[in-house]
Motif scaffolding. Sequence first.
Motif, short mmCIF file in Angstrom:
data_model
loop_
_atom_site.label_atom_id
_atom_site.label_comp_id
_atom_site.label_asym_id
_atom_site.label_seq_id
_atom_site.Cartn_x
_atom_site.Cartn_y
_atom_site.Cartn_z
N ARG A 1 0.72 -1.22 0.02
CA ARG A 1 0.12 -0.09 -0.08
C ARG A 1 0.80 1.15 -0.19
N ALA A 2 1.79 1.27 0.74
CA ALA A 2 2.62 2.60 0.80
C ALA A 2 3.28 2.66 -0.66
N GLU A 3 3.92 1.53 -1.21
CA GLU A 3 4.68 1.72 -2.51
C GLU A 3 3.58 2.15 -3.74
N MET A 4 2.19 1.58 -3.43
CA MET A 4 1.17 2.06 -4.53
C MET A 4 0.72 3.50 -4.40
N SER A 5 0.92 3.90 -3.05
CA SER A 5 0.51 5.22 -2.58
C SER A 5 1.59 6.16 -3.47
N ARG A 6 2.81 5.80 -3.39
CA ARG A 6 3.82 6.77 -4.05
C ARG A 6 3.55 6.54 -5.59
N ILE A 7 3.43 5.56 -6.07
CA ILE A 7 3.03 5.36 -7.66
C ILE A 7 1.89 6.19 -8.04
N ARG A 8 0.67 6.15 -7.20
CA ARG A 8 -0.58 6.98 -7.57
C ARG A 8 -0.52 8.45 -7.35
N ARG A 9 0.69 8.96 -6.81
CA ARG A 9 0.81 10.36 -6.74
C ARG A 9 0.86 10.88 -7.89
N ASN A 10 1.62 10.19 -9.11
CA ASN A 10 2.02 10.84 -10.22
C ASN A 10 0.93 10.18 -11.35
N LEU A 11 0.38 8.95 -10.97
CA LEU A 11 -0.19 8.15 -11.90
C LEU A 11 -1.74 8.02 -11.57
N ALA A 12 -2.41 8.85 -10.77
CA ALA A 12 -3.75 8.83 -10.12
C ALA A 12 -4.73 8.82 -11.34
N SER A 13 -4.20 9.74 -12.34
CA SER A 13 -5.32 9.62 -13.55
C SER A 13 -5.44 8.43 -14.23
N VAL A 14 -4.52 7.59 -14.27
CA VAL A 14 -4.75 6.28 -14.90
C VAL A 14 -4.85 4.95 -14.00
N LEU A 15 -4.56 5.09 -12.86
CA LEU A 15 -4.62 3.92 -11.79
C LEU A 15 -5.68 4.33 -10.89
N ALA A 16 -6.35 3.22 -10.70
CA ALA A 16 -7.53 3.08 -9.91
C ALA A 16 -7.16 2.12 -8.55
#
Length: 438
Positions: free
Chosen positions: A383-398
Amino acid sequence: MTNTRLNNTRLDMKRLAAMDAAQATRLLHRVREETLAGRTPPIAPRPVIDASWQRMFRLGLDPDQGTSTILLQRDELEERRRTTVLGEVMRTLSTMLTGIAEASMQIMVVTDEQGRVLWREGNLAVRRQANGICLEEGAAWTEHTTGTNAVGTALAMRRAVQVHSAEHYVHTLHNWTCAAAPVHDPRDQRLLGIVDVSGPASSFHPSTLALVGSVAQLAEAEMRDRHLRSIERLRSVAAPILCRVGGRAVAVDAHGWTAAVTGMAPVDRIVLPKSFRAGRVWLPSLGMCAVEPLPGGWLLRVEDEDRAGAAPAGEVASRVVLDLSRPRRWSVAVSGAAGSWSQELSPRHAELLYVLALHRDGRTAAELADDVFGDRTRTVTVRAEMSRIRRNLASVLAHRPYRFSEEVEVAILTPDHPADLLPHSTAPAIRSARLGRA
């Protein structure tokens, strides 16, 4: 030692060091000879060496070839030295390693991220010997050019590696021992190059690997301190400007690290496009921004009033390209009507996005933990890693479950041979993909 005893023994550096030097050399030569001939050796090569030899097989590299390469021209060598961040920590590397290398009949070698030797210091006699194998300034030392070796294999695996005697794929290097560790830029985790200690096989010691790894970490810590000081300087310039700015704005350095913010929640870093410039720019994490230069960074004034990370109407991202085809540098590119941007990926983020690209229906945190760690209980880390990823990919990652948005086209670029996919990775999902089971 009989073959029966060897078959029940795991080969490692400590065991080799405990053996008689001549006996260890004979054993390594036999392991290599039998493995390259397609026969079962008396003892299996170390996993990191076996994986590298397999890559050499697929490349069709001749184990009897030489190690000569075309050297960089002096002006190009000086340009690479001048532009690499490694130049800022060369004094630390030299202070920590050159004296030890000198006393132990070895040399220190520092390469860039392409495996080109930028600096070489240490014992004069060993430097002369190194010229005979083209281990000199300007030479290329990737696996593609010189086979299994500490520099090239550390570049491929993105971790510290020691290679001794006949563990080298190319026969010319069997009288050498080397230990190397990667150095990463702490600002963006980009691989900067390799620090290596090499010498005659007689200078082998298993502790050399830990020494080189520690010095590489010390260099990274020094770069991190330099970066923090530069952020403080940028903050002192940006703070009075932000006090006069209405609305949302943020001051970032050239790598997107936040120095000061107003009118919005602070974030550690904002991913900037490679071709970043002054003007109006759409950023996936902020929206449309007016960009102005600052000494040591940029001022971003947020113009878009939609939710953070959303593109203006009609400008939603529509395509994602996950590029894992290159041996040491992986990236994700997002494009749509608003334009395109890309960012390099850390090894862990490359693994997670690859798994999500394969499973378009989504993965829970427990499933991702099993895919990446082989342990379904490591959901907090996921969850911590996915939170970091979604900071910049929130528009394409649900999320719930984690997945690429249905309306987004996802393309994966992989190496020509499946076995070369993310060679550093020990994730179960990646290992399965290498075997064609994905």
